[in-house]
Motif scaffolding. Structure first.
Motif, PDB file in Angstrom:
ATOM      1  N   ILE A 274      29.554  28.263  21.052  1.00  0.00           N
ATOM      2  CA  ILE A 274      29.395  27.262  22.109  1.00  0.00           C
ATOM      3  C   ILE A 274      30.704  27.111  22.874  1.00  0.00           C
ATOM      4  N   LEU A 275      31.810  27.058  22.148  1.00  0.00           N
ATOM      5  CA  LEU A 275      33.108  26.912  22.810  1.00  0.00           C
ATOM      6  C   LEU A 275      33.369  28.086  23.749  1.00  0.00           C
TER       7      LEU A 275
ATOM      8  N   LEU B 194      34.401  16.408  17.217  1.00  0.00           N
ATOM      9  CA  LEU B 194      34.531  17.821  17.527  1.00  0.00           C
ATOM     10  C   LEU B 194      35.196  18.052  18.867  1.00  0.00           C
TER      11      LEU B 194
ATOM     12  N   LEU C  66      25.003  19.478  20.865  1.00  0.00           N
ATOM     13  CA  LEU C  66      26.338  20.064  21.002  1.00  0.00           C
ATOM     14  C   LEU C  66      26.361  21.078  22.141  1.00  0.00           C
ATOM     15  N   THR C  67      25.346  21.940  22.177  1.00  0.00           N
ATOM     16  CA  THR C  67      25.289  22.964  23.225  1.00  0.00           C
ATOM     17  C   THR C  67      25.256  22.316  24.606  1.00  0.00           C
TER      18      THR C  67
ATOM     19  N   PHE D 268      22.767  20.722  16.909  1.00  0.00           N
ATOM     20  CA  PHE D 268      23.217  21.937  17.568  1.00  0.00           C
ATOM     21  C   PHE D 268      22.827  21.931  19.048  1.00  0.00           C
TER      22      PHE D 268
ATOM     23  N   PHE E 216      34.096  16.848  21.946  1.00  0.00           N
ATOM     24  CA  PHE E 216      33.237  16.862  23.128  1.00  0.00           C
ATOM     25  C   PHE E 216      32.972  15.446  23.584  1.00  0.00           C
TER      26      PHE E 216
ATOM     27  N   ALA F  94      28.226  29.158  15.242  1.00  0.00           N
ATOM     28  CA  ALA F  94      27.528  28.578  16.385  1.00  0.00           C
ATOM     29  C   ALA F  94      28.480  27.722  17.209  1.00  0.00           C
ATOM     30  N   TYR F  95      29.313  26.945  16.511  1.00  0.00           N
ATOM     31  CA  TYR F  95      30.278  26.084  17.192  1.00  0.00           C
ATOM     32  C   TYR F  95      31.255  26.916  18.022  1.00  0.00           C
TER      33      TYR F  95
ATOM     34  N   ALA G 219      28.422  20.507  25.517  1.00  0.00           N
ATOM     35  CA  ALA G 219      29.535  21.419  25.790  1.00  0.00           C
ATOM     36  C   ALA G 219      29.380  22.078  27.153  1.00  0.00           C
ATOM     37  N   ILE G 220      28.127  22.323  27.564  1.00  0.00           N
ATOM     38  CA  ILE G 220      27.913  23.005  28.828  1.00  0.00           C
ATOM     39  C   ILE G 220      28.047  22.050  30.007  1.00  0.00           C
TER      40      ILE G 220
END
Lengths: 319, 390
Positions: free
Chosen positions: A280-281, B328, B239-240, B236, B330, A276-277, B243-244
């Motif tokens: 996303i990247l 991570l 994170l999504t 999650f 971000f 998943a990580y 990241a976007i």
């Protein structure tokens, strides 16, 4: 019973439908496009980008894309944008890698936290209870990645436990017991780390449940009539204190996906979280959306199972 | 002294203990003082707060006292308490304390200055994120608990849908159509307000009655939204989104806040459902006090205890989440230091420069621990069941 199952099933389907819409919107309305991930790549000519967006229906309006995406998902045709492999197959492979980690972690959590919690409830306010309480606060508060590095330093230098990947590189055709032991050694640290937070939370919960039950009248009665303390604690109190935990069997299902991103990326474990990580990247929307959808299904299935278990275990509840 | 008088004073003494001897605050501090761990947590929290605020002043500005981004390539990876090599440094590169309190990192930046800068980030992320989630939680929970029995009519839902899609279209540059939708909504609102006073006398036409059917109760709607939000795996999802979205500290705060309000909503709703049936609320209603005054002035103070506890623990988990995101890679863009990205840079030198991992790690641990201890202490004190026992 049947009507309860039917009603909650319909309710869960509706919830799932909205979850699919919301996750789709979050991903597609956010600024930035998949084509902007690697703008310096000379292969990304405007013609290529146009071809790709035609191929993946990116030039269509959003609701058409939505229908296309979920049509593909339910017929199992969703393909990753990155390598054009079937997403469901990819997820299944990674899921099989994550599964042993999850099972071992859950086993460690449940087998350790019950004795710890029960003991600290019985010897309440004692040295043991205070130490266990403080330790569990410490474990809740420690950042997982920091704890991982502390353990890595300690374990690698002392015991030479491998910390990278699932198996030793090039192990190839060693004998079966050797491969098995190798796997177990690799699994040790990530699963222990995955379990620490769970142990802390669950043992506190066991303790408070035990305390609540031990304060009730029938426990006093049992003591007053001269039963041995073991029988009072483990037969009268524990059985009733266990009730809420039966339902927690359902609620651990979603843990299969969430929460393992950091640990899996530290230990290079090729599991779901790491996939998943990476997705996303790379802005691999089909993979992100599918993982999201699968985990929503797991959450809903988990709550459904826990409701059912509660219904079966506790005769006082009639829905 | 005659007999009669003594009996009177005796009666008086019997009744005296019935009035509360201590105010609520005194009792709170008395109970809180017995919990040594919670006191420790509070002290560390105050210390952290002061550090973050002084750190903000000491490390910001064009000529900060502690410069967190000053690169000294000659002084890479110096251990804590080491003296700088004065022969190699320019006069303005010499650290303010004349030694490196927490060592330097792989670019020769002073870790102490970077930790000070990061303290402010952690503090604001914790407080703003939890502030957002508590505000949303109280608002949604309050409405669900207080107005839960009211039903939304179909025209309300249609109106909201039109408003949302109109705004969405304007954002997506379809201005003409979006503006038309918004104008339509505005016209309907004006129409509804105008007819509202008249509708008591005159029944609305039959085709309009369809829009006034009860569709869904407010309580059901809000609780279903909570259910939907709970379906997302939170880390999650964060994170999504992070990241976007473009990298910025404010995005992290907002996203963490927007994904963690569900617990507060449930607490507040549960409290409100029981408070609403109590006599003081009925009395307030009988006095003709407005709904919002009843909610915020009369009911909220009674419902705030579990919210306070969950907010304190929420700050701890928000700090942890931010550190995890920074770890991570971000979130806060690189030159700005946060505890998470100091640790994330330091992990590459874990055997050569362990202080780069241990200093931020232990600091995060201590701060998060203090919030957790304080929150649990608060829970014990505010719990009326435990209060009786003391």
């Amino acid at each position: 019973m049947v009507s309860f199952i039917g009603r909650s099933f319909v309710q869960k389907i509706i919830t799932l439908f909205f979850v699919s819409i919301v996750s789709f919107l979050i991903i597609h309305l956010a600024p930035g496009k998949p084509s902007q991930v690697d703008p310096m790549n000379p292969k990304f000519t405007p013609e290529m980008v146009e071809r790709f967006s035609k191929e993946f229906h990116l030039d269509k309006p959003l609701y058409v894309q939505y229908v296309y995406f979920y049509q593909d998902l339910f017929t199992g045709k969703t393909a990753s944008w990155k390598d054009n492999q079937s997403v469901l197959k990819k997820i299944w492979e990674r899921f099989l890698n994550s599964l042993p980690l999850f099972i071992v972690g859950t086993l460690i959590t449940w087998t350790l936290s019950f004795p710890v919690g029960i003991r600290s409830a019985i010897f309440r306010e004692g040295v043991y209870d205070r130490t266990a309480t403080f330790l569990s606060y410490l474990l809740i508060s420690i950042p997982g990645f920091f704890f991982a590095y502390v353990l890595i330093i300690f374990v690698v230098t002392r015991f030479h436990v491998p910390v990278i990947g699932m198996e030793t590189f090039g192990i190839g055709d060693a004998s079966l017991p050797y491969i098995l032991m190798d796997r177990i050694w690799h699994m040790l640290l990530p699963s222990v780390l995955g379990a620490t937070g769970g142990i802390a939370v669950l043992s506190r919960y066991v303790r408070s449940q035990m305390l609540e039950v031990e304060g009730q009248d029938y426990i006093r009665t049992a003591r007053a009539k001269g039963l041995p303390p073991e029988q009072v604690h483990y037969k009268h109190a524990l059985r009733n204190a266990l009730l809420p935990f039966v339902t927690m069997f359902g609620l651990i299902l979603p843990g299969l996906i969430g929460g393992s991103v950091i640990i899996e990326s530290i230990f290079s474990w090729p599991g779901m979280g790491r996939m998943a990580y990476e997705a996303i990247l790379a802005r691999d929307y089909p993979v992100i959306l599918t993982v999201n959808f699968v985990s929503a299904v797991l959450v809903l299935a988990g709550t459904f199972i826990s409701d059912l278990l509660y219904l079966i275990v506790d005769p006082r509840i009639r829905l | 002294m005659n007999l009669n008088e003594t009996t009177v004073t005796k009666d008086f003494h019997v009744e005296a203990p019935l009035t509360p001897k201590r105010t609520r605050w005194e009792e709170f501090w008395l109970l809180f003082g017995q919990n040594r761990l919670a006191i420790l947590g509070l002290l560390i929290f105050i210390l952290f707060f002061c550090c973050a605020i002084t750190g903000l002043f000491l490390t910001s500005g064009s000529k900060p006292i502690f410069d967190p981004s000053l690169v000294r390539l000659e002084e890479k990876l110096r251990p804590p308490f080491s003296k700088p090599n004065l022969d190699l440094l320019e006069p303005d590169q010499v650290p303010t304390l004349n030694f490196y309190l927490m060592g330097t990192d792989d670019l020769g930046r002073d870790v102490f200055a970077r930790m000070l800068q990061g303290a402010w980030v952690s503090l604001t992320v914790g407080f703003v994120a939890v502030g957002i989630s508590v505000l949303i939680g109280i608002f949604m929970g309050g409405i669900a608990g207080y107005f839960g029995q009211h039903y939304l009519k179909i025209d309300h839902i249609l109106l909201t849908l039109l408003l949302v899609s109109g705004t969405g279209l304007i954002i997506l540059d379809v201005i003409r159509f979006g503006a038309a939708l918004l104008l339509l909504c505005l016209a309907y609102i004006v129409y509804a307000v105008l007819t509202r006073h008249r509708s008591k006398k005159k029944a609305s036409p039959s085709w309009g009655a369809m829009f006034h059917i009860n569709a869904v109760s407010v309580d059901t709607l809000i609780m279903r939204i909570v259910d939907i939000m709970l379906c997302f795996p939170s880390f999650f999802l964060i994170l999504t989104v992070v990241a976007i979205l473009p990298a910025s500290i404010y995005n992290i705060m907002i996203v963490i806040g927007l994904t963690s309000w569900m617990g507060t909503t449930r607490f507040v709703r549960a409290e409100f459902l029981s408070l609403r049936e109590q006599d003081f609320v009925a009395a307030a209603k009988a006095l003709g006090i407005g709904n919002f005054r009843i909610i915020f002035r009369h009911m909220m103070p009674n419902a705030v205890a579990p919210v306070l506890v969950s907010a304190t623990i929420g700050i701890a988990s928000a700090i942890l989440t931010e550190a995890g995101l920074s770890f991570l890679g971000f979130g806060v863009p690189p030159p700005h230091a946060t505890w998470g990205n100091i640790l994330s840079n330091g992990k590459n030198f874990i055997f050569d420069a362990p202080w780069l991992t241990f200093i931020p790690g232990i600091t995060i641990l201590i701060v998060v621990l203090s919030f957790n201890l304080f929150g649990e202490g608060l829970r014990d004190v505010l719990n009326p069941k435990l209060r009786e026992r003391h």
